[in-house]
Scaffold this motif. Structure first.
Motif, mmCIF file in Angstrom:
data_model
loop_
_atom_site.group_PDB
_atom_site.id
_atom_site.type_symbol
_atom_site.label_atom_id
_atom_site.label_comp_id
_atom_site.label_asym_id
_atom_site.label_seq_id
_atom_site.Cartn_x
_atom_site.Cartn_y
_atom_site.Cartn_z
ATOM 1 N N ILE A 24 23.367 -13.566 -9.708
ATOM 2 C CA ILE A 24 22.838 -13.617 -8.412
ATOM 3 C C ILE A 24 22.166 -14.864 -8.208
ATOM 4 O O ILE A 24 22.030 -15.463 -7.251
ATOM 5 N N HIS A 25 21.404 -15.061 -9.217
ATOM 6 C CA HIS A 25 20.578 -16.462 -9.191
ATOM 7 C C HIS A 25 21.311 -17.512 -9.041
ATOM 8 O O HIS A 25 20.902 -18.423 -8.323
ATOM 9 N N CYS A 26 22.464 -17.699 -9.860
ATOM 10 C CA CYS A 26 23.433 -18.892 -9.766
ATOM 11 C C CYS A 26 23.851 -18.944 -8.270
ATOM 12 O O CYS A 26 24.229 -20.004 -7.799
ATOM 13 N N ALA A 27 24.629 -17.726 -8.039
ATOM 14 C CA ALA A 27 25.111 -17.913 -6.781
ATOM 15 C C ALA A 27 24.327 -18.178 -5.493
ATOM 16 O O ALA A 27 24.371 -19.035 -4.419
ATOM 17 N N SER A 28 22.892 -17.792 -5.491
ATOM 18 C CA SER A 28 22.103 -18.047 -4.481
ATOM 19 C C SER A 28 21.616 -19.697 -4.566
ATOM 20 O O SER A 28 21.663 -20.367 -3.523
ATOM 21 N N ALA A 29 21.690 -20.099 -5.873
ATOM 22 C CA ALA A 29 21.494 -21.626 -5.983
ATOM 23 C C ALA A 29 22.372 -22.426 -5.457
ATOM 24 O O ALA A 29 22.273 -23.500 -4.507
ATOM 25 N N VAL A 30 23.839 -21.974 -5.572
ATOM 26 C CA VAL A 30 24.866 -22.557 -5.070
ATOM 27 C C VAL A 30 24.970 -22.584 -3.568
ATOM 28 O O VAL A 30 25.026 -23.562 -2.778
ATOM 29 N N TRP A 31 24.655 -21.414 -3.003
ATOM 30 C CA TRP A 31 24.483 -21.165 -1.529
ATOM 31 C C TRP A 31 23.548 -21.945 -1.034
ATOM 32 O O TRP A 31 23.618 -22.655 0.044
#
Length: 297
Positions: free
Chosen positions: A158-165
């Motif tokens: 979730i943290h990584c997906a948020s960063a990419v978003w």
């Protein structure tokens, strides 16, 4: 502030955060621990942003970015706080070391990120092998440790997906503003979770619990981000990447020293493989660029 001082500050904060997460929630429940931290952190971040003259921006891209940040903060933190009930605190930092390859893989899918070279793929495979060893070790630790490992993988994802978003939105707002907006938008989610979980204020809080919550709110949620972005703006990316190699080792040592957490050969081997894979992943592209530049001359 000097760059070495800021760098050391990030190492100290990131290394001590997992143990502080456990201490802030083991007496009062993980939901109250994370909710109180994030509410205090949101207030402090907004105050700091105002003092720096960086009020929240309210254009469309900024609000989208705050939403993406809030989802990352809420999902990532709830999962991590839940997971720390079942696994040694040092494992949080070790598993979170997988975030660079996770982020790169997601960026490859959703952004025009750097191509995943063979050396980077090798680094990811080495890291996953280390994760598999730690996951195997969890079965001998306690009945629910495997759930803790899975919870941390959800947190990292979730943290990584948020960063990419956030990167894809490209709102172009200062780091402290992004932090403030993300915490502000995440606060209602934490409050709702606390209410749905049967909200009640603890009858009393020990000094250790209060200290851990305050430490995480001020240093973990505000100062830690500010120091990290300061370091990121001042030194090369390779030196910043070393943070993810240093902090897991420090976190494992602190958990063993202050919380009697086990350090078996399997845990050490899994950690070494994860960090080795991360090192191969992070520095392979840098080595390729240096080699290409040398051959060009």
């Amino acid at each position: 502030m000097s760059v070495p001082s800021a760098y050391l500050g990030v190492i100290i904060i990131w290394s001590t955060t997992p143990l502080a997460i456990l201490w802030s929630s083991e007496e009062v429940g993980f939901v109250f621990g994370v909710t109180s931290r994030m509410l205090i952190g949101a207030v402090l971040a907004l105050i700091v942003a105002a003092l720096l003259g960086s009020g929240l921006k309210w254009h469309r891209r900024a609000k989208l970015a705050y939403t993406a940040a809030a989802i990352g903060i809420y999902g990532g933190m709830i999962s991590a706080y839940w997971a720390v009930q079942f696994i040694p605190t040092g494992w949080i930092s070790v598993i979170f070391g997988l975030s660079p390859p996770f982020t790169a893989l997601m960026a490859q899918l959703w952004l025009e990120g750097e191509k995943l070279t063979r050396s980077r793929l090798l680094g990811m495979l080495i890291g996953l092998l280390g994760l598999a060893i730690i996951f195997g070790s969890s079965f001998s630790l306690n009945n629910q440790a495997a759930l803790g490992v899975l919870g941390m993988l959800v947190s990292v994802s979730i943290h990584c997906a948020s960063a990419v978003w956030i990167k894809r939105i490209d709102a172009n707002v200062p780091a402290i503003v992004m932090t403030s907006g993300g915490l502000l938008f995440a606060a209602p989610l934490f409050l709702l979770t606390w209410i749905l979980s049967g909200a009640h204020l603890p009858d009393e809080l020990s000094m250790r619990t209060m200290g851990a919550i305050g430490y995480l709110a001020l240093l973990g949620s505000v100062l830690g981000f500010a120091l990290y972005y300061y370091v990121l703006s001042k030194v090369e990316a390779t030196k910043v990447a070393l943070l993810t190699l240093i902090t897991p080792l420090c976190a494992l040592g602190l958990g063993h020293l202050f919380n009697n957490e086990p350090l078996t050969l399997n845990i050490i081997a899994g950690t070494v493989l994860i960090l080795s894979g991360l090192a191969v992943f992070e520095f392979s592209n840098q080595a390729g660029r240096i080699r290409a530049r040398f051959l060009r001359y």
